[in-house]
Write an enzyme that holds these catalytic residues in place. Structure first.
Site, short mmCIF file in Angstrom:
data_model
loop_
_atom_site.label_atom_id
_atom_site.label_comp_id
_atom_site.label_asym_id
_atom_site.label_seq_id
_atom_site.Cartn_x
_atom_site.Cartn_y
_atom_site.Cartn_z
N SER A 130 0.86 -1.23 -0.02
CA SER A 130 0.12 -0.13 0.02
C SER A 130 0.86 1.25 -0.02
O SER A 130 1.89 1.03 0.33
CB SER A 130 -0.87 -0.18 1.19
OG SER A 130 -1.49 0.99 1.52
N TYR A 154 -1.73 -1.12 10.88
CA TYR A 154 -2.01 -1.81 9.58
C TYR A 154 -0.84 -1.57 8.84
O TYR A 154 -0.51 -2.35 8.10
CB TYR A 154 -3.49 -1.09 9.18
CG TYR A 154 -3.58 -1.47 7.60
CD1 TYR A 154 -4.11 -2.37 7.17
CD2 TYR A 154 -3.26 -0.25 6.46
CE1 TYR A 154 -4.00 -2.60 5.91
CE2 TYR A 154 -3.37 -0.39 5.22
CZ TYR A 154 -3.68 -1.83 4.75
OH TYR A 154 -3.91 -1.79 3.54
N LYS A 158 1.87 -4.16 6.70
CA LYS A 158 2.30 -4.08 5.15
C LYS A 158 3.91 -3.68 4.90
O LYS A 158 4.55 -4.52 4.45
CB LYS A 158 1.71 -2.69 4.36
CG LYS A 158 0.30 -2.91 4.18
CD LYS A 158 -0.32 -3.97 3.42
CE LYS A 158 -1.66 -4.44 3.41
NZ LYS A 158 -2.00 -5.58 2.78
P1 NAD Z 1 -11.16 -6.55 1.29
O1 NAD Z 1 -11.23 -6.49 2.80
O2 NAD Z 1 -12.37 -6.34 0.49
O3 NAD Z 1 -10.47 -8.22 0.78
C1 NAD Z 1 -9.83 -9.00 1.76
C2 NAD Z 1 -10.19 -10.03 1.74
O4 NAD Z 1 -9.41 -10.89 2.60
C3 NAD Z 1 -11.51 -10.23 2.19
O5 NAD Z 1 -12.51 -11.02 1.65
C4 NAD Z 1 -11.43 -10.95 3.49
O6 NAD Z 1 -12.31 -11.74 3.99
C5 NAD Z 1 -10.08 -12.00 3.35
N1 NAD Z 1 -9.34 -12.27 4.62
C6 NAD Z 1 -8.86 -11.44 5.44
N2 NAD Z 1 -8.17 -12.20 6.42
C7 NAD Z 1 -8.23 -13.46 5.93
C8 NAD Z 1 -7.55 -14.74 6.65
N3 NAD Z 1 -6.81 -14.53 7.61
N4 NAD Z 1 -7.76 -15.78 5.82
C9 NAD Z 1 -8.67 -15.81 4.66
N5 NAD Z 1 -8.95 -14.59 4.13
C10 NAD Z 1 -8.95 -13.33 4.73
O7 NAD Z 1 -10.11 -5.65 0.78
P2 NAD Z 1 -9.51 -5.04 -0.33
O8 NAD Z 1 -9.63 -3.49 -0.50
O9 NAD Z 1 -10.01 -6.01 -1.63
O10 NAD Z 1 -7.95 -5.31 -0.34
C11 NAD Z 1 -7.12 -6.28 -0.54
C12 NAD Z 1 -5.78 -6.33 -0.07
O11 NAD Z 1 -5.15 -5.00 -0.65
C13 NAD Z 1 -5.65 -6.05 1.44
O12 NAD Z 1 -4.44 -6.79 1.74
C14 NAD Z 1 -5.39 -4.58 1.61
O13 NAD Z 1 -4.72 -4.19 2.79
C15 NAD Z 1 -4.69 -4.13 0.48
N6 NAD Z 1 -4.97 -2.82 -0.11
C16 NAD Z 1 -6.32 -2.07 -0.13
C17 NAD Z 1 -6.38 -0.83 -0.33
C18 NAD Z 1 -7.81 -0.17 -0.54
O14 NAD Z 1 -7.84 1.06 -0.34
N7 NAD Z 1 -8.79 -1.03 -0.54
C19 NAD Z 1 -5.13 -0.28 -0.59
C20 NAD Z 1 -3.85 -0.49 -0.11
C21 NAD Z 1 -3.72 -1.96 -0.05
N1 UFG Z 2 -11.88 11.60 3.75
C1 UFG Z 2 -12.91 12.34 4.16
N2 UFG Z 2 -13.97 11.80 4.77
C2 UFG Z 2 -14.24 10.61 4.81
C3 UFG Z 2 -13.26 9.78 4.24
C4 UFG Z 2 -11.98 10.15 3.83
O1 UFG Z 2 -12.52 13.65 3.98
O2 UFG Z 2 -15.37 10.28 5.22
C5 UFG Z 2 -10.71 12.12 3.15
C6 UFG Z 2 -9.35 11.63 3.82
O3 UFG Z 2 -9.21 12.44 4.93
C7 UFG Z 2 -8.42 11.73 2.81
C8 UFG Z 2 -9.22 11.30 1.29
O4 UFG Z 2 -10.49 11.47 1.88
O5 UFG Z 2 -8.08 13.19 2.38
C9 UFG Z 2 -9.05 9.85 1.13
O6 UFG Z 2 -9.14 8.86 2.37
P1 UFG Z 2 -9.51 7.41 2.37
O7 UFG Z 2 -9.63 7.19 3.63
O8 UFG Z 2 -10.48 7.08 1.23
O9 UFG Z 2 -8.11 7.12 1.94
P2 UFG Z 2 -6.69 7.10 2.44
O10 UFG Z 2 -5.75 7.75 1.53
O11 UFG Z 2 -6.59 8.05 3.61
O12 UFG Z 2 -6.17 5.67 2.93
C10 UFG Z 2 -6.40 4.63 1.78
C11 UFG Z 2 -6.51 3.43 2.62
C12 UFG Z 2 -5.45 2.98 3.36
C13 UFG Z 2 -4.16 2.68 2.29
C14 UFG Z 2 -4.03 4.26 1.63
C15 UFG Z 2 -3.04 4.14 0.36
O13 UFG Z 2 -7.50 3.57 3.80
O14 UFG Z 2 -5.62 1.69 3.97
O15 UFG Z 2 -5.32 4.67 1.07
O16 UFG Z 2 -3.12 3.08 -0.42
F1 UFG Z 2 -3.15 2.31 2.93
#
Ligand code: NAD
Ligand code: UFG
Length: 349
Positions: A130, A154, A158
């Site tokens: 991330s 969290y 990562k």
């Molecule tokens: P998500 O929660 O929709 O998907 C994660 C999946 O993993 C879920 O289906 C959950 O049930 C499963 N899971 C969690 N722990 C598990 C375990 N111990 N065994 C088996 N399954 C398990 O999240 P996402 O947004 O699809 O994110 C996927 C990956 O990308 C995650 O590792 C997340 O940290 C990373 N990531 C997400 C974002 C974002 O903003 N969505 C940004 C950066 C990185």
């Molecule tokens: N924000 C608001 N109101 C809300 C939610 C978010 O104003 O209700 C703002 C935040 O302050 C930020 C922007 O919208 O300025 C984006 O916020 P997000 O929470 O959507 O995303 P972040 O960049 O804070 O974090 C996300 C994931 C993290 C990940 C990161 C980089 O939550 O897990 O992107 O991938 F690490």
């Protein structure tokens, strides 16, 4: 040539389900392992529906990654060409409240997976890292060489998993590992059949906006209006989830490069968008007015984060195709067709 078989951990989740669909459409076979902690079996059924003739190339196991015996059985019955590892918990605030829960799930899940992979001679991995590992970057765009830090448990999981992967490769050059640092994934498949369906109150901007638009929440709270940005609100690099999914196919192809060791790539668009710009784009795409409440900054939030995309473009031959208009259009299409995600009004708050 026989189709490659990919194990997708967390494949029922938001990014996982979109990636599994792109894998199937690309002629891969996919096996999902997911404990449905933050997802639904319905997502897997919808992916099958969208995959049409390729649906029979998908199978799915309800399993927690920490269940070593269960995972061993899956590896014993199927030979995997590579693993895409999405499974993990991802709510920043929850990780601050329950750090051990996060370390247990994300770190132990990954270690068990890597051990079982090694035992079965499968040493090709794509991991979901991330942009959070850049912390509050001193400058933008963020390049892969920037110093790394973690602002919460969290983010620390990562960072730790990235380090585990680098150490693993140092110990055994038989491993081929790609760490993908995602920026801000948003939007949904253009069909509107799969999308993001967070449990409880959404932490992230676009899922919250979407719930305001369908009437589930009264207003969006904007966290911080005094940042040094054009309109005072935070700036992020939003990326369409289908582009992100395609980035995983590009990474899988790169794993075939004999020169690859343990490499890291940003997956973003390279463009920064403020919260207010994103809200406006969503209002235009949906025709809905999003009531706003201005509030203080959210602790731990960075001011401006966006990606340098040069490395992914040169080495993965991958570039994001969609802009914020398509992201908001597809987010709204998913939201309007599925106002309660994969559930029903009674099952959701
Ligand atoms: P998500 O929660 O929709 O998907 C994660 C999946 O993993 C879920 O289906 C959950 O049930 C499963 N899971 C969690 N722990 C598990 C375990 N111990 N065994 C088996 N399954 C398990 O999240 P996402 O947004 O699809 O994110 C996927 C990956 O990308 C995650 O590792 C997340 O940290 C990373 N990531 C997400 C974002 C974002 O903003 N969505 C940004 C950066 C990185
Ligand atoms: N924000 C608001 N109101 C809300 C939610 C978010 O104003 O209700 C703002 C935040 O302050 C930020 C922007 O919208 O300025 C984006 O916020 P997000 O929470 O959507 O995303 P972040 O960049 O804070 O974090 C996300 C994931 C993290 C990940 C990161 C980089 O939550 O897990 O992107 O991938 F690490």
């Amino acid at each position: 040539m026989a189709a490659k078989t990919i194990l997708v951990t967390g494949g029922a989740g938001y990014i996982g389900s979109h990636t599994v669909l792109q894998l199937l459409n690309g002629g891969f076979k996919a096996v999902i392992v997911d404990n449905y902690d933050n997802s639904s079996e319905i997502a897997v059924e919808r992916v099958k529906g969208l995959a049409g003739q390729f649906a029979s190339n998908l199978s799915c196991h309800k399993l927690d990654l920490r269940d070593r015996e269960g995972l061993e059985k899956i590896f014993a019955s199927t030979k995997f060409d590579a693993v895409i590892h999405f499974a993990g918990l991802k709510a920043v605030g929850e990780s601050v409240e329950k750090p051990l829960y996060y370390f247990n799930n994300n770190l132990i899940g990954t270690i068990v997976l890597l051990e079982v992979m090694a035992a079965h001679g499968c040493k090709k991995l794509v991991f979901s890292s991330s942009a959070t590992v850049y912390g509050w970057p001193k400058q933008v765009p963020c390049t892969e060489e920037f110093p790394l830090s973690a602002a919460n448990p969290y983010g620390r999981t990562k960072l730790m998993i990235e380090e585990i992967c680098r150490d693993l490769y140092q110990s055994d050059h038989g491993w081929k590992i790609i760490l993908l640092r995602y920026f801000n994934p948003v939007g949904a498949h253009p069909s509107g059949n799969i999308g993001e369906d967070p449990r409880g109150i959404p932490n992230n901007l676009m899922p919250f906006v979407q719930q305001v638009a369908v009437g589930r929440r009264p207003a969006l709270t904007i966290f911080g209006t005094d940042y040094k940005t054009s309109d005072g609100t935070g700036v992020r690099d939003y990326i369409h989830v289908v582009d992100l999914a395609d980035g995983h196919i590009a990474a899988l192809n790169k794993l075939e490069d004999p020169k690859i060791g343990c490499e890291v790539y940003n997956l973003g668009t390279g463009k920064g968008t403020s919260v207010l710009e994103m809200v406006k784009a969503f209002e235009n795409a949906s025709g809905k007015k999003i009531p706003l409440k201005m509030a203080d900054r959210r602790p731990g939030d960075a001011e401006i984060v966006y990606a340098s995309t040069d490395k992914a473009s040169k080495e993965l031959n991958w570039k994001a195709k969609y802009g914020i208009h398509e992201m908001c259009r597809d987010q709204w299409n998913w939201a309007s067709k599925n106002p309660y995600g994969y559930g029903s009004a009674d099952s959701k708050n």
